[in-house]
Write a protein that holds these residues in place. Structure first.
Motif, PDB file in Angstrom:
ATOM      1  N   GLU A 152     -14.505   0.460  14.509  1.00 47.95           N
ATOM      2  CA  GLU A 152     -14.523  -0.758  15.348  1.00 47.95           C
ATOM      3  C   GLU A 152     -14.893  -0.485  16.802  1.00 47.95           C
ATOM      4  O   GLU A 152     -14.513  -1.234  17.700  1.00 47.95           O
ATOM      5  CB  GLU A 152     -13.194  -1.509  15.263  1.00 47.95           C
ATOM      6  N   LEU A 153     -15.638   0.616  17.021  1.00 51.50           N
ATOM      7  CA  LEU A 153     -16.152   0.879  18.363  1.00 51.50           C
ATOM      8  C   LEU A 153     -17.594   0.380  18.447  1.00 51.50           C
ATOM      9  O   LEU A 153     -18.166  -0.033  17.446  1.00 51.50           O
ATOM     10  CB  LEU A 153     -16.046   2.377  18.676  1.00 51.50           C
ATOM     11  N   ILE A 154     -18.176   0.428  19.648  1.00 51.93           N
ATOM     12  CA  ILE A 154     -19.534  -0.105  19.805  1.00 51.93           C
ATOM     13  C   ILE A 154     -20.550   1.027  20.018  1.00 51.93           C
ATOM     14  O   ILE A 154     -20.219   2.086  20.556  1.00 51.93           O
ATOM     15  CB  ILE A 154     -19.605  -1.144  20.954  1.00 51.93           C
ATOM     16  N   VAL A 155     -21.777   0.773  19.574  1.00 52.94           N
ATOM     17  CA  VAL A 155     -22.839   1.776  19.625  1.00 52.94           C
ATOM     18  C   VAL A 155     -24.146   1.072  20.011  1.00 52.94           C
ATOM     19  O   VAL A 155     -24.434  -0.007  19.489  1.00 52.94           O
ATOM     20  CB  VAL A 155     -23.017   2.432  18.228  1.00 52.94           C
ATOM     21  N   ILE A 176     -17.975  -5.699  23.056  1.00 53.26           N
ATOM     22  CA  ILE A 176     -19.374  -5.956  23.418  1.00 53.26           C
ATOM     23  C   ILE A 176     -19.447  -6.874  24.642  1.00 53.26           C
ATOM     24  O   ILE A 176     -20.132  -6.580  25.620  1.00 53.26           O
ATOM     25  CB  ILE A 176     -20.144  -6.589  22.235  1.00 53.26           C
ATOM     26  N   TYR A 177     -18.714  -7.995  24.577  1.00 54.65           N
ATOM     27  CA  TYR A 177     -18.731  -8.925  25.711  1.00 54.65           C
ATOM     28  C   TYR A 177     -18.272  -8.241  26.992  1.00 54.65           C
ATOM     29  O   TYR A 177     -18.876  -8.414  28.049  1.00 54.65           O
ATOM     30  CB  TYR A 177     -17.833 -10.142  25.436  1.00 54.65           C
ATOM     31  N   LEU A 233     -26.638  -3.685  21.665  1.00 52.36           N
ATOM     32  CA  LEU A 233     -25.302  -3.112  21.778  1.00 52.36           C
ATOM     33  C   LEU A 233     -24.506  -3.613  20.576  1.00 52.36           C
ATOM     34  O   LEU A 233     -24.092  -4.771  20.534  1.00 52.36           O
ATOM     35  CB  LEU A 233     -24.643  -3.542  23.092  1.00 52.36           C
ATOM     36  N   ALA A 234     -24.333  -2.725  19.580  1.00 48.74           N
ATOM     37  CA  ALA A 234     -23.877  -3.176  18.272  1.00 48.74           C
ATOM     38  C   ALA A 234     -22.398  -2.952  18.013  1.00 48.74           C
ATOM     39  O   ALA A 234     -21.799  -1.984  18.488  1.00 48.74           O
ATOM     40  CB  ALA A 234     -24.685  -2.460  17.184  1.00 48.74           C
ATOM     41  N   GLY A 235     -21.841  -3.859  17.220  1.00 52.20           N
ATOM     42  CA  GLY A 235     -20.467  -3.723  16.743  1.00 52.20           C
ATOM     43  C   GLY A 235     -20.341  -4.433  15.407  1.00 52.20           C
ATOM     44  O   GLY A 235     -21.207  -5.248  15.041  1.00 52.20           O
ATOM     45  N   ASN A 236     -19.268  -4.112  14.673  1.00 51.77           N
ATOM     46  CA  ASN A 236     -18.976  -4.749  13.392  1.00 51.77           C
ATOM     47  C   ASN A 236     -18.824  -6.260  13.592  1.00 51.77           C
ATOM     48  O   ASN A 236     -17.946  -6.710  14.322  1.00 51.77           O
ATOM     49  CB  ASN A 236     -17.671  -4.142  12.844  1.00 51.77           C
ATOM     50  N   PRO A 268     -19.888   4.228  24.197  1.00 48.67           N
ATOM     51  CA  PRO A 268     -19.562   5.613  23.846  1.00 48.67           C
ATOM     52  C   PRO A 268     -20.748   6.388  23.276  1.00 48.67           C
ATOM     53  O   PRO A 268     -20.829   7.604  23.453  1.00 48.67           O
ATOM     54  CB  PRO A 268     -18.474   5.477  22.779  1.00 48.67           C
ATOM     55  N   TYR A 269     -21.687   5.697  22.611  1.00 47.44           N
ATOM     56  CA  TYR A 269     -22.763   6.421  21.940  1.00 47.44           C
ATOM     57  C   TYR A 269     -24.032   5.578  21.900  1.00 47.44           C
ATOM     58  O   TYR A 269     -23.983   4.372  21.645  1.00 47.44           O
ATOM     59  CB  TYR A 269     -22.336   6.765  20.504  1.00 47.44           C
TER      60      TYR A 269
END
Ligand code: TXA
Ligand code: MG
Length: 320
Positions: free
Chosen positions: A19-22, A45-46, A32-35, A160-161
Protein backbone atom coordinates in the motif's frame (compact mmCIF):
# COMPACT_ATOMS: atom_id res chain seq x y z
CA UNK A 1 23.84 5.59 -2.45
CA UNK A 2 20.69 6.86 -4.11
CA UNK A 3 18.62 3.92 -5.27
CA UNK A 4 15.33 5.80 -5.46
CA UNK A 5 15.39 5.41 -9.26
CA UNK A 6 15.77 1.87 -10.61
CA UNK A 7 14.36 -0.59 -13.15
CA UNK A 8 13.39 -3.39 -10.77
CA UNK A 9 9.75 -4.37 -11.30
CA UNK A 10 9.68 -6.79 -8.33
CA UNK A 11 10.52 -3.97 -5.99
CA UNK A 12 7.65 -1.90 -7.39
CA UNK A 13 5.30 -4.87 -6.98
CA UNK A 14 6.29 -5.29 -3.33
CA UNK A 15 5.86 -1.61 -2.44
CA UNK A 16 2.47 -1.44 -4.16
CA UNK A 17 1.29 -4.60 -2.37
CA UNK A 18 2.34 -2.92 0.87
CA UNK A 19 0.00 0.00 0.00
CA UNK A 20 2.90 2.36 -0.69
CA UNK A 21 3.21 4.57 -3.77
CA UNK A 22 5.56 4.18 -6.74
CA UNK A 23 6.21 6.41 -9.76
CA UNK A 24 5.67 4.44 -12.97
CA UNK A 25 6.51 5.09 -16.62
CA UNK A 26 3.78 5.35 -19.23
CA UNK A 27 3.91 6.36 -22.89
CA UNK A 28 2.41 9.76 -22.00
CA UNK A 29 4.02 10.99 -18.76
CA UNK A 30 5.19 9.34 -15.53
CA UNK A 31 2.39 8.51 -13.12
CA UNK A 32 2.38 8.40 -9.32
CA UNK A 33 0.79 5.02 -8.72
CA UNK A 34 -0.97 3.32 -5.84
CA UNK A 35 -3.39 0.44 -5.28
CA UNK A 36 -6.78 1.70 -6.54
CA UNK A 37 -8.45 -0.37 -3.79
CA UNK A 38 -6.36 1.03 -0.91
CA UNK A 39 -7.52 4.22 0.84
CA UNK A 40 -4.11 4.50 2.41
CA UNK A 41 -2.31 4.48 -0.94
CA UNK A 42 -4.77 6.91 -2.51
CA UNK A 43 -4.41 9.35 0.36
CA UNK A 44 -0.61 9.18 0.05
CA UNK A 45 -0.89 10.09 -3.62
CA UNK A 46 -2.92 13.22 -2.91
CA UNK A 47 -0.62 14.32 -0.14
CA UNK A 48 2.63 13.61 -2.05
CA UNK A 49 1.41 15.78 -4.93
CA UNK A 50 -0.29 18.46 -2.82
CA UNK A 51 -3.30 17.72 -5.00
CA UNK A 52 -6.73 19.14 -4.13
CA UNK A 53 -9.12 16.28 -3.28
CA UNK A 54 -11.74 17.56 -5.74
CA UNK A 55 -9.49 16.43 -8.61
CA UNK A 56 -10.24 12.77 -9.42
CA UNK A 57 -7.68 10.14 -10.49
CA UNK A 58 -7.31 7.88 -13.53
CA UNK A 59 -7.52 4.10 -12.96
CA UNK A 60 -4.93 2.13 -14.95
CA UNK A 61 -5.79 -1.45 -15.93
CA UNK A 62 -3.77 -4.09 -17.76
CA UNK A 63 -6.29 -4.86 -20.48
CA UNK A 64 -9.79 -4.10 -21.69
CA UNK A 65 -10.87 -7.41 -20.11
CA UNK A 66 -10.71 -5.72 -16.71
CA UNK A 67 -12.95 -2.81 -17.69
CA UNK A 68 -16.08 -4.52 -16.35
CA UNK A 69 -14.57 -4.55 -12.85
CA UNK A 70 -14.28 -0.75 -12.93
CA UNK A 71 -17.27 0.54 -14.92
CA UNK A 72 -20.91 -0.27 -15.66
CA UNK A 73 -23.33 0.60 -18.49
CA UNK A 74 -20.43 1.01 -20.88
CA UNK A 75 -21.62 2.60 -24.15
CA UNK A 76 -20.89 0.75 -27.36
CA UNK A 77 -18.83 3.63 -28.71
CA UNK A 78 -16.63 3.41 -25.60
CA UNK A 79 -15.92 -0.26 -26.29
CA UNK A 80 -15.14 0.58 -29.91
CA UNK A 81 -12.74 3.34 -28.89
CA UNK A 82 -11.07 1.16 -26.26
CA UNK A 83 -10.60 -1.72 -28.70
CA UNK A 84 -8.98 0.61 -31.19
CA UNK A 85 -6.85 2.87 -29.00
CA UNK A 86 -5.82 0.63 -26.04
CA UNK A 87 -3.20 0.12 -24.87
CA UNK A 88 -2.84 3.83 -25.44
CA UNK A 89 -3.27 7.46 -24.52
CA UNK A 90 -7.06 7.54 -24.45
CA UNK A 91 -8.80 7.84 -21.07
CA UNK A 92 -12.51 7.00 -20.93
CA UNK A 93 -14.84 8.50 -18.32
CA UNK A 94 -17.56 5.95 -17.56
CA UNK A 95 -20.21 5.20 -14.95
CA UNK A 96 -18.35 3.68 -12.00
CA UNK A 97 -18.83 0.35 -10.28
CA UNK A 98 -20.16 0.82 -6.73
CA UNK A 99 -16.98 -0.47 -5.12
CA UNK A 100 -14.75 2.20 -6.72
CA UNK A 101 -13.91 4.57 -3.88
CA UNK A 102 -15.10 8.18 -3.75
CA UNK A 103 -11.47 9.03 -3.07
CA UNK A 104 -10.64 7.91 -6.61
CA UNK A 105 -13.51 9.74 -8.29
CA UNK A 106 -13.70 12.77 -5.97
CA UNK A 107 -17.27 11.77 -5.18
CA UNK A 108 -18.38 11.63 -8.81
CA UNK A 109 -20.55 8.81 -10.16
CA UNK A 110 -18.07 8.42 -13.02
CA UNK A 111 -14.57 6.98 -13.16
CA UNK A 112 -11.69 7.67 -15.57
CA UNK A 113 -9.86 4.60 -16.88
CA UNK A 114 -7.19 3.63 -19.40
CA UNK A 115 -4.72 0.90 -20.40
CA UNK A 116 -1.27 2.53 -20.58
CA UNK A 117 1.03 1.59 -23.43
CA UNK A 118 4.35 0.93 -21.73
CA UNK A 119 5.83 -2.54 -21.56
CA UNK A 120 7.26 -2.14 -18.02
CA UNK A 121 4.03 -0.85 -16.54
CA UNK A 122 1.95 -3.49 -18.33
CA UNK A 123 4.26 -6.11 -16.86
CA UNK A 124 3.89 -4.49 -13.45
CA UNK A 125 0.08 -4.53 -13.73
CA UNK A 126 0.28 -8.17 -14.77
CA UNK A 127 1.95 -8.95 -11.44
CA UNK A 128 -0.72 -7.25 -9.33
CA UNK A 129 -4.25 -8.32 -8.54
CA UNK A 130 -5.50 -4.75 -8.29
CA UNK A 131 -5.55 -1.78 -10.73
CA UNK A 132 -3.43 1.32 -10.16
CA UNK A 133 -4.61 4.87 -9.75
CA UNK A 134 -2.01 7.25 -11.13
CA UNK A 135 -2.07 11.00 -11.62
CA UNK A 136 0.96 12.57 -13.28
CA UNK A 137 3.95 12.27 -10.92
CA UNK A 138 4.57 15.96 -10.34
CA UNK A 139 3.63 18.51 -7.70
CA UNK A 140 0.12 19.75 -8.37
CA UNK A 141 0.00 22.47 -11.10
CA UNK A 142 3.58 21.92 -12.21
CA UNK A 143 4.97 20.45 -15.44
CA UNK A 144 4.34 16.73 -15.89
CA UNK A 145 7.43 14.47 -15.82
CA UNK A 146 8.63 12.72 -18.96
CA UNK A 147 11.81 11.27 -17.37
CA UNK A 148 12.45 9.55 -14.04
CA UNK A 149 14.71 12.40 -12.95
CA UNK A 150 11.86 14.92 -13.41
CA UNK A 151 9.83 12.93 -10.88
CA UNK A 152 12.68 12.95 -8.40
CA UNK A 153 13.18 16.70 -8.81
CA UNK A 154 9.48 17.46 -8.36
CA UNK A 155 8.48 15.03 -5.61
CA UNK A 156 11.79 14.32 -3.84
CA UNK A 157 11.38 12.00 -0.89
CA UNK A 158 7.60 12.07 -1.15
CA UNK A 159 7.95 9.07 -3.46
CA UNK A 160 9.86 6.04 -2.12
CA UNK A 161 10.60 4.48 -5.52
CA UNK A 162 10.65 5.55 -9.17
CA UNK A 163 10.43 2.71 -11.70
CA UNK A 164 12.60 3.90 -14.57
CA UNK A 165 11.18 3.16 -18.01
CA UNK A 166 13.22 5.68 -19.97
CA UNK A 167 11.88 8.78 -21.63
CA UNK A 168 8.11 8.86 -22.24
CA UNK A 169 7.50 8.31 -25.92
CA UNK A 170 4.52 10.67 -26.38
CA UNK A 171 5.34 13.30 -23.78
CA UNK A 172 1.83 14.74 -23.29
CA UNK A 173 -0.97 13.40 -21.08
CA UNK A 174 -3.75 11.18 -22.39
CA UNK A 175 -6.83 12.54 -24.16
CA UNK A 176 -9.91 12.31 -21.91
CA UNK A 177 -13.28 11.40 -23.41
CA UNK A 178 -16.70 11.01 -21.82
CA UNK A 179 -20.21 10.12 -22.95
CA UNK A 180 -23.72 11.49 -22.48
CA UNK A 181 -27.00 10.38 -24.07
CA UNK A 182 -26.23 11.99 -27.41
CA UNK A 183 -22.63 13.02 -27.56
CA UNK A 184 -19.04 12.01 -27.09
CA UNK A 185 -17.46 14.60 -24.83
CA UNK A 186 -13.89 15.87 -24.93
CA UNK A 187 -12.76 16.66 -21.37
CA UNK A 188 -9.06 17.15 -22.05
CA UNK A 189 -7.01 17.47 -25.22
CA UNK A 190 -4.14 15.01 -25.12
CA UNK A 191 -1.61 13.01 -27.01
CA UNK A 192 -4.16 11.42 -29.33
CA UNK A 193 -5.50 14.28 -31.45
CA UNK A 194 -9.18 15.21 -31.51
CA UNK A 195 -9.14 14.73 -35.29
CA UNK A 196 -7.79 11.17 -35.03
CA UNK A 197 -10.58 10.17 -32.65
CA UNK A 198 -13.25 11.91 -34.75
CA UNK A 199 -12.05 10.23 -37.93
CA UNK A 200 -12.12 6.83 -36.27
CA UNK A 201 -15.52 7.18 -34.61
CA UNK A 202 -17.13 9.20 -37.43
CA UNK A 203 -18.54 11.83 -35.08
CA UNK A 204 -17.55 15.31 -33.86
CA UNK A 205 -16.45 15.45 -30.22
CA UNK A 206 -18.21 17.99 -28.03
CA UNK A 207 -15.71 20.03 -26.05
CA UNK A 208 -16.76 20.43 -22.44
CA UNK A 209 -16.05 23.98 -21.35
CA UNK A 210 -14.21 24.67 -18.14
CA UNK A 211 -15.68 28.03 -17.19
CA UNK A 212 -16.89 27.57 -13.64
CA UNK A 213 -16.64 24.15 -12.05
CA UNK A 214 -14.30 22.24 -14.31
CA UNK A 215 -15.45 18.69 -14.97
CA UNK A 216 -11.84 17.75 -15.44
CA UNK A 217 -9.40 19.86 -13.45
CA UNK A 218 -6.71 19.15 -16.06
CA UNK A 219 -8.78 21.87 -17.71
CA UNK A 220 -8.11 24.31 -14.85
CA UNK A 221 -6.78 27.60 -16.16
CA UNK A 222 -3.46 27.59 -14.36
CA UNK A 223 -1.75 24.23 -14.72
CA UNK A 224 1.35 22.66 -16.19
CA UNK A 225 3.44 25.65 -15.05
CA UNK A 226 7.19 26.09 -14.84
CA UNK A 227 8.53 28.36 -12.07
CA UNK A 228 9.93 30.74 -14.68
CA UNK A 229 7.33 33.07 -16.25
CA UNK A 230 6.28 31.81 -19.68
CA UNK A 231 4.76 33.65 -22.64
CA UNK A 232 3.19 32.13 -25.71
CA UNK A 233 3.52 34.10 -28.94
CA UNK A 234 2.88 33.92 -32.68
CA UNK A 235 5.50 36.59 -33.28
CA UNK A 236 8.84 35.62 -31.76
CA UNK A 237 10.80 38.60 -33.12
CA UNK A 238 8.35 41.13 -31.62
CA UNK A 239 8.20 39.27 -28.31
CA UNK A 240 11.97 39.11 -27.97
CA UNK A 241 12.26 42.83 -28.81
CA UNK A 242 9.84 43.76 -26.06
CA UNK A 243 12.04 42.22 -23.32
CA UNK A 244 15.43 43.90 -23.77
CA UNK A 245 18.22 42.98 -21.33
CA UNK A 246 16.40 39.91 -20.07
CA UNK A 247 17.72 36.39 -19.98
CA UNK A 248 15.33 34.60 -22.29
CA UNK A 249 14.94 30.94 -23.15
CA UNK A 250 13.17 30.40 -26.45
CA UNK A 251 11.27 27.28 -27.49
CA UNK A 252 10.33 27.32 -31.18
CA UNK A 253 9.42 24.94 -33.99
CA UNK A 254 11.35 24.55 -37.25
CA UNK A 255 14.80 25.96 -38.02
CA UNK A 256 16.14 28.19 -35.26
CA UNK A 257 16.97 31.65 -36.61
CA UNK A 258 16.97 33.49 -33.29
CA UNK A 259 20.32 32.53 -31.78
CA UNK A 260 21.42 36.12 -31.24
CA UNK A 261 18.40 37.45 -29.39
CA UNK A 262 17.90 34.72 -26.77
CA UNK A 263 20.21 33.16 -24.16
CA UNK A 264 19.23 29.66 -25.25
CA UNK A 265 17.08 28.39 -28.09
CA UNK A 266 15.45 24.98 -28.41
CA UNK A 267 13.58 23.78 -31.46
CA UNK A 268 10.80 21.28 -30.66
CA UNK A 269 11.15 19.79 -34.14
CA UNK A 270 13.42 21.05 -36.91
CA UNK A 271 11.19 19.37 -39.48
CA UNK A 272 8.04 20.80 -37.83
CA UNK A 273 6.66 17.38 -36.94
CA UNK A 274 4.02 17.93 -34.25
CA UNK A 275 4.43 14.46 -32.70
CA UNK A 276 8.14 15.05 -32.29
CA UNK A 277 7.35 18.52 -30.91
CA UNK A 278 4.92 17.02 -28.37
CA UNK A 279 7.48 14.49 -27.19
CA UNK A 280 10.07 17.24 -26.55
CA UNK A 281 7.85 19.94 -25.02
CA UNK A 282 7.85 19.09 -21.29
CA UNK A 283 11.46 17.97 -21.40
CA UNK A 284 12.55 21.36 -22.77
CA UNK A 285 10.30 23.20 -20.32
CA UNK A 286 11.95 21.27 -17.46
CA UNK A 287 15.41 22.02 -18.88
CA UNK A 288 14.88 25.74 -19.33
CA UNK A 289 13.18 26.04 -15.95
CA UNK A 290 16.48 25.00 -14.31
CA UNK A 291 18.52 27.80 -15.89
CA UNK A 292 17.37 30.79 -13.81
CA UNK A 293 16.08 32.62 -16.85
CA UNK A 294 13.91 35.74 -16.57
CA UNK A 295 11.45 34.46 -19.11
CA UNK A 296 10.61 31.48 -21.32
CA UNK A 297 9.15 32.48 -24.69
CA UNK A 298 7.37 29.75 -26.64
CA UNK A 299 6.22 29.88 -30.25
CA UNK A 300 2.54 29.08 -30.76
CA UNK A 301 2.02 25.87 -32.74
CA UNK A 302 -0.32 25.56 -35.73
CA UNK A 303 -3.89 24.94 -34.39
CA UNK A 304 -4.23 21.45 -35.79
CA UNK A 305 -3.66 17.90 -34.54
CA UNK A 306 -1.29 17.77 -31.58
CA UNK A 307 -0.55 21.48 -32.14
CA UNK A 308 -3.91 22.11 -30.39
CA UNK A 309 -2.88 20.05 -27.36
CA UNK A 310 0.51 21.76 -27.15
CA UNK A 311 -1.09 25.23 -27.37
CA UNK A 312 -3.63 24.21 -24.72
CA UNK A 313 -0.88 23.23 -22.27
CA UNK A 314 1.17 26.33 -23.07
CA UNK A 315 -1.80 28.64 -22.54
CA UNK A 316 -2.30 27.14 -19.08
CA UNK A 317 1.42 27.29 -18.34
CA UNK A 318 1.42 31.00 -19.18
CA UNK A 319 -1.35 31.82 -16.67
CA UNK A 320 0.05 33.56 -13.61
O1 TXA B 1 -1.57 10.43 -19.50
C1 TXA B 1 -2.18 10.49 -18.43
O2 TXA B 1 -3.43 10.61 -18.39
C2 TXA B 1 -1.37 10.46 -17.15
C3 TXA B 1 -0.73 9.09 -17.03
C4 TXA B 1 0.03 8.92 -15.74
O3 TXA B 1 -1.69 8.08 -17.19
N1 TXA B 1 -2.17 10.78 -16.02
C5 TXA B 1 -2.67 12.02 -15.80
O4 TXA B 1 -3.35 12.12 -14.60
O5 TXA B 1 -2.51 12.95 -16.55
P1 TXA B 1 -3.76 13.51 -13.93
O6 TXA B 1 -4.29 13.15 -12.61
O7 TXA B 1 -2.65 14.45 -13.98
O8 TXA B 1 -4.96 13.96 -14.80
C6 TXA B 1 -6.14 13.22 -14.72
C7 TXA B 1 -7.27 14.02 -15.26
C8 TXA B 1 -7.62 15.16 -14.34
O9 TXA B 1 -7.74 16.34 -15.12
C9 TXA B 1 -8.95 14.72 -13.79
O10 TXA B 1 -9.75 15.79 -13.49
C10 TXA B 1 -9.52 13.89 -14.92
O11 TXA B 1 -8.41 13.17 -15.34
N2 TXA B 1 -10.55 12.98 -14.42
C11 TXA B 1 -10.42 11.93 -13.61
N3 TXA B 1 -11.61 11.37 -13.33
C12 TXA B 1 -12.53 12.08 -13.99
C13 TXA B 1 -13.95 12.03 -14.12
N4 TXA B 1 -14.67 11.11 -13.47
N5 TXA B 1 -14.56 12.93 -14.91
C14 TXA B 1 -13.84 13.87 -15.57
N6 TXA B 1 -12.51 14.00 -15.49
C15 TXA B 1 -11.85 13.12 -14.71
MG1 MG C 1 -1.44 16.13 -14.05
Amino acid sequence: MNNQIDTNIDRAVQLLKDELIVAIPTETVYGLAGNAYSEKAIKSIYSAKGRPVFNPLIVHIQSIKELDKIAINIPESAIKLANHFWPGALTLVLEKQDHISDLVTAGKSTVAVRVPNHQKTLELLGNLDFPLVAPSANKSNHISPTKAIHVQKSLGNNVPYILDGGECQKGLESTIIGFDDKDILLYRLGSISKEEIETFIGKTLKTVSNNKAPESPGMLKKHYSPNTPLVLTSNIAEELKSHPNQKIGLICIGENTFDESATIVKSLSIKKDLEEAASNLYNYMHELDELNLDLIVVEKMPEKGLGKTINDRLKRASER
